[in-house]
Design a protein around this motif. Structure first.
Motif, PDB file in Angstrom:
ATOM      1  N   SER A  78     -49.419 -31.359  87.321  1.00  0.00           N
ATOM      2  CA  SER A  78     -50.579 -30.970  88.222  1.00  0.00           C
ATOM      3  C   SER A  78     -50.996 -32.439  88.642  1.00  0.00           C
ATOM      4  O   SER A  78     -51.379 -33.478  87.897  1.00  0.00           O
ATOM      5  N   GLY A  79     -50.821 -32.630  89.954  1.00  0.00           N
ATOM      6  CA  GLY A  79     -51.165 -33.992  90.713  1.00  0.00           C
ATOM      7  C   GLY A  79     -50.303 -35.023  90.223  1.00  0.00           C
ATOM      8  O   GLY A  79     -49.103 -35.166  90.339  1.00  0.00           O
ATOM      9  N   ASN A  80     -50.636 -36.128  89.586  1.00  0.00           N
ATOM     10  CA  ASN A  80     -50.049 -37.014  88.717  1.00  0.00           C
ATOM     11  C   ASN A  80     -49.938 -37.109  87.267  1.00  0.00           C
ATOM     12  O   ASN A  80     -49.558 -37.813  86.866  1.00  0.00           O
ATOM     13  N   ARG A  81     -50.231 -35.705  86.803  1.00  0.00           N
ATOM     14  CA  ARG A  81     -49.995 -35.670  85.346  1.00  0.00           C
ATOM     15  C   ARG A  81     -49.008 -34.669  84.818  1.00  0.00           C
ATOM     16  O   ARG A  81     -48.793 -33.256  85.498  1.00  0.00           O
ATOM     17  N   LEU A  82     -48.117 -35.082  83.987  1.00  0.00           N
ATOM     18  CA  LEU A  82     -47.135 -34.204  83.447  1.00  0.00           C
ATOM     19  C   LEU A  82     -47.504 -33.823  82.257  1.00  0.00           C
ATOM     20  O   LEU A  82     -47.998 -34.571  81.358  1.00  0.00           O
ATOM     21  N   MET A 123     -49.121 -37.152  80.129  1.00  0.00           N
ATOM     22  CA  MET A 123     -48.724 -38.263  80.705  1.00  0.00           C
ATOM     23  C   MET A 123     -49.123 -38.648  82.280  1.00  0.00           C
ATOM     24  O   MET A 123     -48.738 -37.413  83.131  1.00  0.00           O
ATOM     25  N   SER A 124     -49.762 -39.439  82.404  1.00  0.00           N
ATOM     26  CA  SER A 124     -50.292 -39.920  83.908  1.00  0.00           C
ATOM     27  C   SER A 124     -49.070 -40.687  84.311  1.00  0.00           C
ATOM     28  O   SER A 124     -48.569 -41.781  83.938  1.00  0.00           O
ATOM     29  N   LEU A 125     -48.713 -40.168  85.560  1.00  0.00           N
ATOM     30  CA  LEU A 125     -47.797 -40.840  86.402  1.00  0.00           C
ATOM     31  C   LEU A 125     -48.061 -41.593  87.508  1.00  0.00           C
ATOM     32  O   LEU A 125     -49.145 -41.404  87.905  1.00  0.00           O
ATOM     33  N   PRO A 126     -47.401 -42.719  87.940  1.00  0.00           N
ATOM     34  CA  PRO A 126     -47.729 -43.708  89.219  1.00  0.00           C
ATOM     35  C   PRO A 126     -47.809 -42.785  90.496  1.00  0.00           C
ATOM     36  O   PRO A 126     -48.044 -43.549  91.572  1.00  0.00           O
ATOM     37  N   PHE A 127     -47.546 -41.704  90.427  1.00  0.00           N
ATOM     38  CA  PHE A 127     -47.237 -40.931  92.001  1.00  0.00           C
ATOM     39  C   PHE A 127     -47.555 -39.607  91.627  1.00  0.00           C
ATOM     40  O   PHE A 127     -47.415 -39.115  90.660  1.00  0.00           O
ATOM     41  N   GLU A 128     -47.974 -38.614  92.692  1.00  0.00           N
ATOM     42  CA  GLU A 128     -48.109 -37.531  92.811  1.00  0.00           C
ATOM     43  C   GLU A 128     -46.978 -36.953  92.824  1.00  0.00           C
ATOM     44  O   GLU A 128     -46.048 -37.313  93.266  1.00  0.00           O
ATOM     45  N   VAL A 129     -46.852 -35.592  92.166  1.00  0.00           N
ATOM     46  CA  VAL A 129     -45.645 -34.959  91.644  1.00  0.00           C
ATOM     47  C   VAL A 129     -45.570 -33.735  92.552  1.00  0.00           C
ATOM     48  O   VAL A 129     -46.540 -33.067  92.526  1.00  0.00           O
ATOM     49  N   ASP A 130     -44.554 -33.254  93.231  1.00  0.00           N
ATOM     50  CA  ASP A 130     -44.139 -32.069  93.913  1.00  0.00           C
ATOM     51  C   ASP A 130     -43.836 -31.171  92.734  1.00  0.00           C
ATOM     52  O   ASP A 130     -42.634 -31.401  92.154  1.00  0.00           O
ATOM     53  N   PRO A 131     -44.379 -30.178  92.388  1.00  0.00           N
ATOM     54  CA  PRO A 131     -44.216 -29.395  91.258  1.00  0.00           C
ATOM     55  C   PRO A 131     -42.869 -28.581  91.455  1.00  0.00           C
ATOM     56  O   PRO A 131     -42.141 -28.159  90.440  1.00  0.00           O
ATOM     57  N   ASP A 132     -42.460 -28.114  92.791  1.00  0.00           N
ATOM     58  CA  ASP A 132     -41.367 -27.466  93.092  1.00  0.00           C
ATOM     59  C   ASP A 132     -40.093 -28.392  92.896  1.00  0.00           C
ATOM     60  O   ASP A 132     -38.956 -27.838  92.865  1.00  0.00           O
ATOM     61  N   ALA A 133     -40.240 -29.589  93.148  1.00  0.00           N
ATOM     62  CA  ALA A 133     -38.981 -30.422  92.902  1.00  0.00           C
ATOM     63  C   ALA A 133     -38.856 -30.682  91.291  1.00  0.00           C
ATOM     64  O   ALA A 133     -37.594 -31.540  91.097  1.00  0.00           O
ATOM     65  N   VAL A 134     -39.359 -30.743  90.381  1.00  0.00           N
ATOM     66  CA  VAL A 134     -39.277 -30.950  88.949  1.00  0.00           C
ATOM     67  C   VAL A 134     -38.535 -30.168  88.413  1.00  0.00           C
ATOM     68  O   VAL A 134     -38.551 -28.850  88.707  1.00  0.00           O
ATOM     69  N   SER A 135     -37.488 -30.589  87.515  1.00  0.00           N
ATOM     70  CA  SER A 135     -36.636 -29.843  86.727  1.00  0.00           C
ATOM     71  C   SER A 135     -36.757 -30.125  85.225  1.00  0.00           C
ATOM     72  O   SER A 135     -36.919 -31.312  84.827  1.00  0.00           O
TER      73      SER A 135
END
Length: 166
Positions: A78-82, A123-135
């Protein structure tokens, strides 16, 4: 006269033992009990240990989850959080002691060191994540989550050549 003057007096059973040293040790023990993932025998919490690696195009989180399968783990973004969460269940069996008195497979546990329980790691990530691209893949108790970097983050990274000073 004591020849081992460099040893704490508490080692010799003196009534005037160095209580400040013991107090410091108690404080440090409590700090380590509270710090990190809480892997103390008193807590019995299951902890997820992970490695995070980065390339120009993605971040990869590798987590050790021994004894777990993909059905035991949930991965969300969600956003920049895993978020990685799950539960390692304790293996139990119920036996009637009278019925199995002669059973050589019947076990009496004297010590249990394998941890079980639920865990949740955000985990807070240094960028926004596209959930559809995560594997996410699980093999032999190792979870690997690959998070592609957005193009604008990839473009920001630039290798700088290090030159020898003269």
């Amino acid at each position: 006269m004591r020849t081992n003057h460099w040893l704490p007096s508490s080692w010799f059973g003196h009534k005037d033992a160095d209580t400040s040293l013991m107090s410091l040790r108690d404080q440090i023990d409590r700090l380590f009990d509270d710090f990190g993932e809480g892997l103390t025998l008193r807590d019995r919490r299951f902890a997820m240990k992970s490695d995070i690696s980065e390339t120009e195009t993605d971040l990869t989180v590798t987590a050790e989850l021994p004894g777990m399968t993909e059905a035991d783990v949930t991965v969300s973004v969600s956003g920049n959080r895993l978020t990685i969460e799950g539960e390692k269940k304790t293996e139990t069996s119920s036996r009637d002691d009278k019925e199995n008195a002669d059973d050589k497979d019947a076990r009496a546990f004297h010590r249990i060191e394998r941890y079980s329980g639920s865990f949740r790691r955000v985990m807070s990530l240094p960028f926004e994540v596209d959930p559809d691209a995560v594997s996410a893949r699980m093999k032999d108790g190792v979870l690997t989550v690959t998070l592609p970097k957005p193009p604008e983050v990839q473009a920001e990274a630039r290798k700088i050549v290090v030159e020898r000073a003269t």
